[in-house]
Design a protein around this motif. Structure first.
Motif, PDB file in Angstrom:
ATOM      1  N   PHE A  68     107.203  60.448  80.457  1.00  0.00           N
ATOM      2  CA  PHE A  68     108.270  60.206  79.478  1.00  0.00           C
ATOM      3  C   PHE A  68     107.956  60.905  78.161  1.00  0.00           C
ATOM      4  CE2 PHE A  68     109.752  57.581  75.857  1.00  0.00           C
ATOM      5  CZ  PHE A  68     111.110  57.799  76.012  1.00  0.00           C
ATOM      6  N   LEU A  69     106.721  60.847  77.717  1.00  0.00           N
ATOM      7  CA  LEU A  69     106.341  61.511  76.474  1.00  0.00           C
ATOM      8  C   LEU A  69     106.510  63.027  76.592  1.00  0.00           C
ATOM      9  CD1 LEU A  69     103.144  59.447  75.527  1.00  0.00           C
ATOM     10  CD2 LEU A  69     105.459  59.217  74.619  1.00  0.00           C
ATOM     11  N   LYS A  70     106.266  63.570  77.791  1.00  0.00           N
ATOM     12  CA  LYS A  70     106.496  64.993  78.016  1.00  0.00           C
ATOM     13  C   LYS A  70     107.988  65.306  77.915  1.00  0.00           C
ATOM     14  CE  LYS A  70     105.629  69.226  79.323  1.00  0.00           C
ATOM     15  NZ  LYS A  70     104.955  70.182  78.409  1.00  0.00           N
ATOM     16  N   ALA A  71     108.820  64.410  78.450  1.00  0.00           N
ATOM     17  CA  ALA A  71     110.273  64.592  78.362  1.00  0.00           C
ATOM     18  C   ALA A  71     110.741  64.533  76.916  1.00  0.00           C
ATOM     19  CB  ALA A  71     110.982  63.529  79.199  1.00  0.00           C
ATOM     20  N   ASP A 156     106.796  78.890  83.458  1.00  0.00           N
ATOM     21  CA  ASP A 156     105.989  78.932  82.243  1.00  0.00           C
ATOM     22  C   ASP A 156     106.697  78.143  81.146  1.00  0.00           C
ATOM     23  OD1 ASP A 156     103.749  80.415  80.589  1.00  0.00           O
ATOM     24  OD2 ASP A 156     105.608  80.627  79.442  1.00  0.00           O
ATOM     25  N   GLN A 157     105.943  77.338  80.395  1.00  0.00           N
ATOM     26  CA  GLN A 157     106.529  76.461  79.393  1.00  0.00           C
ATOM     27  C   GLN A 157     107.301  77.236  78.332  1.00  0.00           C
ATOM     28  OE1 GLN A 157     105.924  72.488  78.556  1.00  0.00           O
ATOM     29  NE2 GLN A 157     107.883  73.450  78.250  1.00  0.00           N
ATOM     30  N   THR A 158     106.665  78.221  77.724  1.00  0.00           N
ATOM     31  CA  THR A 158     107.301  78.972  76.642  1.00  0.00           C
ATOM     32  C   THR A 158     108.478  79.802  77.135  1.00  0.00           C
ATOM     33  OG1 THR A 158     105.184  79.106  75.456  1.00  0.00           O
ATOM     34  CG2 THR A 158     106.911  80.644  74.796  1.00  0.00           C
ATOM     35  N   LEU A 159     108.296  80.518  78.245  1.00  0.00           N
ATOM     36  CA  LEU A 159     109.360  81.377  78.766  1.00  0.00           C
ATOM     37  C   LEU A 159     110.554  80.556  79.252  1.00  0.00           C
ATOM     38  CD1 LEU A 159     107.275  84.041  80.728  1.00  0.00           C
ATOM     39  CD2 LEU A 159     108.311  84.244  78.461  1.00  0.00           C
ATOM     40  N   SER A 160     110.295  79.387  79.826  1.00  0.00           N
ATOM     41  CA  SER A 160     111.397  78.550  80.294  1.00  0.00           C
ATOM     42  C   SER A 160     112.202  78.001  79.121  1.00  0.00           C
ATOM     43  CB  SER A 160     110.864  77.386  81.143  1.00  0.00           C
ATOM     44  OG  SER A 160     110.043  76.518  80.374  1.00  0.00           O
ATOM     45  N   ARG A 161     111.526  77.713  78.017  1.00  0.00           N
ATOM     46  CA  ARG A 161     112.247  77.267  76.815  1.00  0.00           C
ATOM     47  C   ARG A 161     113.105  78.388  76.248  1.00  0.00           C
ATOM     48  NH1 ARG A 161     107.398  73.711  73.940  1.00  0.00           N
ATOM     49  NH2 ARG A 161     107.735  71.801  75.191  1.00  0.00           N
ATOM     50  N   ILE A 162     112.595  79.616  76.300  1.00  0.00           N
ATOM     51  CA  ILE A 162     113.382  80.762  75.845  1.00  0.00           C
ATOM     52  C   ILE A 162     114.642  80.910  76.707  1.00  0.00           C
ATOM     53  CG2 ILE A 162     113.406  83.281  75.671  1.00  0.00           C
ATOM     54  CD1 ILE A 162     110.459  83.151  74.874  1.00  0.00           C
ATOM     55  N   ILE A 249     108.087  70.972  82.970  1.00  0.00           N
ATOM     56  CA  ILE A 249     108.338  71.795  81.782  1.00  0.00           C
ATOM     57  C   ILE A 249     109.815  71.781  81.383  1.00  0.00           C
ATOM     58  CG2 ILE A 249     106.361  73.318  82.171  1.00  0.00           C
ATOM     59  CD1 ILE A 249     108.246  75.343  83.415  1.00  0.00           C
ATOM     60  N   GLY A 250     110.698  71.418  82.319  1.00  0.00           N
ATOM     61  CA  GLY A 250     112.120  71.370  82.004  1.00  0.00           C
ATOM     62  C   GLY A 250     112.690  69.965  81.984  1.00  0.00           C
ATOM     63  N   LEU A 251     111.823  68.966  82.076  1.00  0.00           N
ATOM     64  CA  LEU A 251     112.289  67.580  82.102  1.00  0.00           C
ATOM     65  C   LEU A 251     112.716  67.137  80.706  1.00  0.00           C
ATOM     66  CD1 LEU A 251     112.583  64.998  83.857  1.00  0.00           C
ATOM     67  CD2 LEU A 251     110.274  64.371  83.114  1.00  0.00           C
ATOM     68  N   THR A 252     113.894  66.547  80.621  1.00  0.00           N
ATOM     69  CA  THR A 252     114.404  66.029  79.354  1.00  0.00           C
ATOM     70  C   THR A 252     114.458  64.504  79.401  1.00  0.00           C
ATOM     71  OG1 THR A 252     116.714  66.102  80.074  1.00  0.00           O
ATOM     72  CG2 THR A 252     115.809  68.100  79.071  1.00  0.00           C
ATOM     73  N   ILE A 253     114.808  63.882  78.276  1.00  0.00           N
ATOM     74  CA  ILE A 253     114.881  62.421  78.238  1.00  0.00           C
ATOM     75  C   ILE A 253     115.947  61.920  79.205  1.00  0.00           C
ATOM     76  CG2 ILE A 253     115.323  60.406  76.788  1.00  0.00           C
ATOM     77  CD1 ILE A 253     114.331  62.005  74.402  1.00  0.00           C
ATOM     78  N   VAL A 254     117.118  62.557  79.195  1.00  0.00           N
ATOM     79  CA  VAL A 254     118.175  62.153  80.113  1.00  0.00           C
ATOM     80  C   VAL A 254     117.785  62.473  81.554  1.00  0.00           C
ATOM     81  CG1 VAL A 254     120.600  62.456  80.721  1.00  0.00           C
ATOM     82  CG2 VAL A 254     119.907  62.455  78.324  1.00  0.00           C
ATOM     83  N   GLY A 255     117.058  63.564  81.752  1.00  0.00           N
ATOM     84  CA  GLY A 255     116.556  63.889  83.079  1.00  0.00           C
ATOM     85  C   GLY A 255     115.598  62.830  83.585  1.00  0.00           C
ATOM     86  N   TYR A 256     114.763  62.316  82.697  1.00  0.00           N
ATOM     87  CA  TYR A 256     113.835  61.243  83.080  1.00  0.00           C
ATOM     88  C   TYR A 256     114.601  59.959  83.386  1.00  0.00           C
ATOM     89  CZ  TYR A 256     109.654  58.317  83.056  1.00  0.00           C
ATOM     90  OH  TYR A 256     108.650  57.459  83.419  1.00  0.00           O
ATOM     91  N   LEU A 257     115.659  59.694  82.607  1.00  0.00           N
ATOM     92  CA  LEU A 257     116.521  58.534  82.875  1.00  0.00           C
ATOM     93  C   LEU A 257     117.157  58.676  84.264  1.00  0.00           C
ATOM     94  CD1 LEU A 257     119.064  57.005  80.371  1.00  0.00           C
ATOM     95  CD2 LEU A 257     119.716  57.397  82.732  1.00  0.00           C
TER      96      LEU A 257
END
Length: 300
Positions: A68-71, A156-162, A249-257
């Protein structure tokens, strides 16, 4: 029947009649689900089973849940970058389009807004192909001409955010630009004429006239952008072709929900995630509204 018409047409009752649909929608589709979710957050809810009261156990577990903290980290970083990219650039584009020297104004407005009309599902699928890891994907093909790549963007964390931010900018720049355009239409041109007479440059007029008078619009765009950033889900879900991205790396808060409530059937725990998301979004928005002076009374 006549008495009913008289009552509905009376000046005291008529306003409440017009407001009643909004009140009913608010109570049925917002307040009731919110109250029910709040109660569920203190329970263990499984489909087909009676709810069990757990007190604050769900909240205690959530605050120590590393996934959850990662999300939360992913959602907050995404929100911050969308504010950085989707506030100043749409404002600049709006000013350029609103300029008297601009040609093809309607064409550019339509071109910028068109992505917002595209389905998120379709857009996410297309961008997943654009940022594919194969050498033949669009981004890797472009970078290969500069001697770079191929890259595994979605691993990759950075590239996926881009990639995710590129999708967000492509989709929402036009929407925010239209908000700023509507704000610019409300600024009296006499201010700019007076500034020009005083010898002010375009940059000085933008800084001293445009930005201050666009403050209400800017605050509105910031407010909805904060919520949209924290509540983002579909874009990530489609870009990563599901809710299970590498190392989350692509998990969001709503995704975790979604994962807890739909995939794992832990409705009580999912409700806890939703309540925390609401509190976080409201807290951030209230802080930014307070810092921008929206709660201060104007001096008469």
């Amino acid at each position: 029947m006549n008495k009913l018409k008289k009552v509905l047409n009376s000046q005291k009752v008529a306003p409440y009649v017009f407001v009643l649909p909004f009140i009913l929608v608010f109570l049925i589709f917002w307040l009731y689900p919110l109250a029910n979710s709040f109660i569920m957050s203190f329970q263990e809810r499984l489909l087909g089973q009676a709810p069990k009261w757990k007190g604050f156990d769900n909240y205690t577990k959530l605050l120590t849940d590393k996934v959850f903290l990662k999300a939360v980290e992913n959602s907050v970083v995404y929100m911050v970058w969308t504010l950085i990219l989707l506030i100043p650039f749409p404002m600049i584009f709006a000013c350029l389009i609103n300029s008297k020297l601009m040609w093809g104004r309607e064409f550019f407005k339509s071109a910028f807004f068109l992505p917002a009309l595209t389905s998120v599902v379709v857009a996410g699928t297309i961008f997943r192909l654009i940022f594919g890891e194969m050498p033949g994907s669009l981004m890797n093909s472009i970078l290969s001409h500069f001697g770079m790549g191929p890259f595994k963007y979605l691993k990759d964390q950075t590239l996926s955010r881009i990639a995710l931010l590129t999708l967000a900018c492509w989709r929402w720049t036009g929407v925010n630009m239209l908000y700023f355009l509507s704000g610019l239409k409300g600024i009296d041109q006499e201010y700019y004429e007076a500034a020009a007479i005083d010898g002010a440059s375009s940059l000085q007029a933008f800084k001293s006239i445009t930005m201050p008078l666009l403050k209400p619009t800017t605050i509105y765009v910031v407010t909805i952008s904060i919520y949209a950033g924290l509540a983002m889900f579909t874009e990530s879900f489609m870009l990563f072709n599901g809710n299970n991205s590498p190392k989350n790396i692509g998990l969001t808060i709503v995704g975790y929900l979604y994962r807890q409530g739909i995939e794992k059937n832990k409705l009580g725990y999912a409700a806890t995630v939703g309540i925390v998301l609401l509190v976080v979004a409201m807290t951030i928005n209230l802080i930014q509204l307070a810092l921008t002076g929206m709660f201060k009374k104007e001096e008469s």
